[in-house]
Design a protein around this motif. Structure first.
Motif, PDB file in Angstrom:
ATOM      1  N   ASN A  19       0.820  -1.217   0.000  1.00 19.48           N
ATOM      2  CA  ASN A  19       0.000   0.000   0.000  1.00 19.48           C
ATOM      3  C   ASN A  19       0.850   1.261   0.000  1.00 19.48           C
ATOM      4  O   ASN A  19       0.478   2.282  -0.605  1.00 19.48           O
ATOM      5  CB  ASN A  19      -0.907   0.034   1.228  1.00 19.48           C
ATOM      6  CG  ASN A  19      -2.103  -0.903   1.122  1.00 19.48           C
ATOM      7  OD1 ASN A  19      -2.385  -1.458   0.061  1.00 19.48           O
ATOM      8  ND2 ASN A  19      -2.816  -1.080   2.217  1.00 19.48           N
ATOM      9  N   GLY A  68      -6.223  -0.348  -2.672  1.00 19.56           N
ATOM     10  CA  GLY A  68      -5.580  -0.668  -1.407  1.00 19.56           C
ATOM     11  C   GLY A  68      -6.268  -1.833  -0.708  1.00 19.56           C
ATOM     12  O   GLY A  68      -7.409  -2.172  -1.016  1.00 19.56           O
ATOM     13  N   TYR A  78      -6.654   6.024  -2.839  1.00 22.35           N
ATOM     14  CA  TYR A  78      -7.014   4.837  -3.621  1.00 22.35           C
ATOM     15  C   TYR A  78      -8.271   5.088  -4.448  1.00 22.35           C
ATOM     16  O   TYR A  78      -9.103   5.926  -4.109  1.00 22.35           O
ATOM     17  CB  TYR A  78      -7.300   3.648  -2.698  1.00 22.35           C
ATOM     18  CG  TYR A  78      -6.217   3.317  -1.705  1.00 22.35           C
ATOM     19  CD1 TYR A  78      -4.976   2.870  -2.129  1.00 22.35           C
ATOM     20  CD2 TYR A  78      -6.452   3.433  -0.334  1.00 22.35           C
ATOM     21  CE1 TYR A  78      -3.981   2.548  -1.212  1.00 22.35           C
ATOM     22  CE2 TYR A  78      -5.473   3.111   0.593  1.00 22.35           C
ATOM     23  CZ  TYR A  78      -4.232   2.675   0.156  1.00 22.35           C
ATOM     24  OH  TYR A  78      -3.265   2.362   1.064  1.00 22.35           O
TER      25      TYR A  78
END
Length: 452
Positions: free
Chosen positions: A291, A327, A418
């Motif tokens: 991430n 993510g 994201y």
């Protein structure tokens, strides 16, 4: 945040979330079992992108690997994705690439992923995906096979060997020159960080000119070299780039974290962009990385406080809507991780997420596993609330639960970072395969490409 703890209870019914957790529960799309074909179909909405970057909240969680494998299989089988790129070194991934594309292994090749952290890629979950990709490619013409690549720059030793081996075959005179130039790095090939310390003390980069000259010479002869085998030239050229960038990276380590981090992620993006351009307008790639690399750094502490950029940010800036960043997160469970770099792997218990974190909002939704679409215009009110900065947890190959707040949490905007978020409330550690390096653990029988 108050929203993370507010619940409504009745005398004969289960507690129901309120506030932001309730909004997440309403917007979240429950995911089927990872092994169910319906799991991959949930991600069809992102298939119009040319780059789909799949994250992970830790490097040692089974569900993240298996979910990425299921999504990637779907994107390859149904949507024409033709490359997979991972947060791993180029020469290690090249061994996998030769296997999955049914090319003969290199005569002097070494098993991939034998250095710390061995379990990050030498695990049952990843091995299962590699086996599937090899089988999938076996039914396709060589030019239509999905390729596999590493984006990282740590394996300096293997890259030096790969460049020299290639030049030995196509240009022995150039190989002799490369040996001489790379010889500057020989004392530090097993511990390149030591080179960075010496370069800082001496005040200059004693090996920089030689590694850059080798890279420049390789591209100057590209027309002649690539005429024999374009894939082999690309592999050699990328290894030469890795050596040059790794030399700079290990020097930058001693000038501050932002400089070294940025050089590494710029190298990863440049490698990805090179692969996309080399395959042309039909190129579509799935990327597996942490991430911290695939979430847009501009909307985290990394970019706002530390002047760091990352792969996801660079992909968005260059590819726009053709880059999709997804993510992954978890509340608790187990994870494969170490106490320190080069320390043995352990199966560790993950602390329940903090009350002031995004993970706690997801946990308090009460949905065990879900996909949350964060793109603009999908869940407007919720997206606005998830733009606010909160803590987000990042576990790498090292996990220190006793100092978790300072070691593993950072402020971030989930919805800005994201395009989508995948949630598994409780997760389990990967199953490592045997390895020759440090920190290995028992697992399945070792077979090619994980053992030669």
């Amino acid at each position: 945040m108050a929203e993370t703890q507010e619940w409504s209870e009745g005398p004969n019914r289960a507690a129901a979330p309120v506030g932001i957790p309730a909004m997440i529960a309403a917007a979240a799309e429950p995911l089927p079992d990872i092994e169910d074909p319906a799991f991959g179909r949930m991600f069809d909405r992102f298939a119009d992108a040319r780059l789909v970057l799949l994250g992970e909240a830790s490097h040692g969680t089974s569900e993240f690997y298996r979910a990425r494998a299921a999504i990637t299989r779907r994107l390859i089988e149904e949507h024409g994705f033709n490359m997979v790129a991972i947060e791993a070194d180029w020469p290690d991934a090249a061994t996998i690439d030769r296997d999955v594309r049914h090319k003969a292994p290199r005569a002097d090749g070494e098993p991939p992923f034998t250095r710390f952290p061995t379990w990050m890629w030498r695990n049952r979950e990843f091995s299962g995906f590699v086996s599937w990709l090899r089988e999938y490619n076996g039914a396709r013409a060589p030019e239509a096979r999905v390729s596999f690549h590493g984006l990282d720059l740590y394996n300096l030793n293997a890259s030096i060997g790969a460049v020299i081996d290639y030049l030995d075959q196509v240009d022995p005179e150039a190989a002799a020159t490369a040996r001489q130039r790379y010889g500057c790095l020989k004392p530090w090939r097993e511990d390149p960080a030591a080179y960075g310390r010496i370069a800082l003390r001496e005040g200059h980069a004693r090996c920089e000119a030689g590694v850059v000259a080798t890279l420049r010479d390789l591209f100057a002869r590209q027309r002649d070299y690539a005429a024999c085998d374009g894939d082999d030239f690309l592999d050699a050229a990328q290894n030469a780039r890795l050596v040059a960038n790794a030399e700079a990276y290990y020097r930058a380590m001693y000038h501050g974290s932002a400089a070294s981090w940025n050089l590494r992620d710029e190298h990863m993006f440049d490698t990805l962009d090179l692969l996309m351009r080399s395959k042309g307008p039909t190129a579509k790639a799935v990327v597996w990385a942490h991430n911290s690399h695939i979430g847009d750094a501009r909307f985290t502490d990394m970019g706002e406080s530390r002047d760091e950029l990352n792969l996801g940010q660079l992909a968005r800036e260059s590819y726009g809507d053709d880059a999709c960043l997804i993510g992954f997160g978890t509340h608790t469970g187990t994870v494969a991780a170490a106490d320190d770099w080069d320390a043995p792997m352990q199966i560790k218990r993950i602390n329940p997420s903090r009350l002031d974190s995004y993970e706690r909002l997801a946990h308090d939704s009460g949905v065990e596993r879900f996909l949350l679409d964060l793109r603009e215009g999908v869940h407007g009110d919720l997206r606005d609330l998830l733009m606010e900065q909160r803590l987000e947890r990042y576990i790498g190959v090292i996990y220190r639960p006793d100092t978790e707040r300072w070691s593993h949490y950072s402020a971030a905007s989930l919805a800005a970072q994201y395009d989508a978020f995948v949630w598994f409330d409780t997760t389990s550690a990967v199953t490592p395969l045997p390895a020759a390096g440090k920190g290995d653990a028992g697992g399945m029988d070792d077979t090619y490409p994980f053992g030669l």
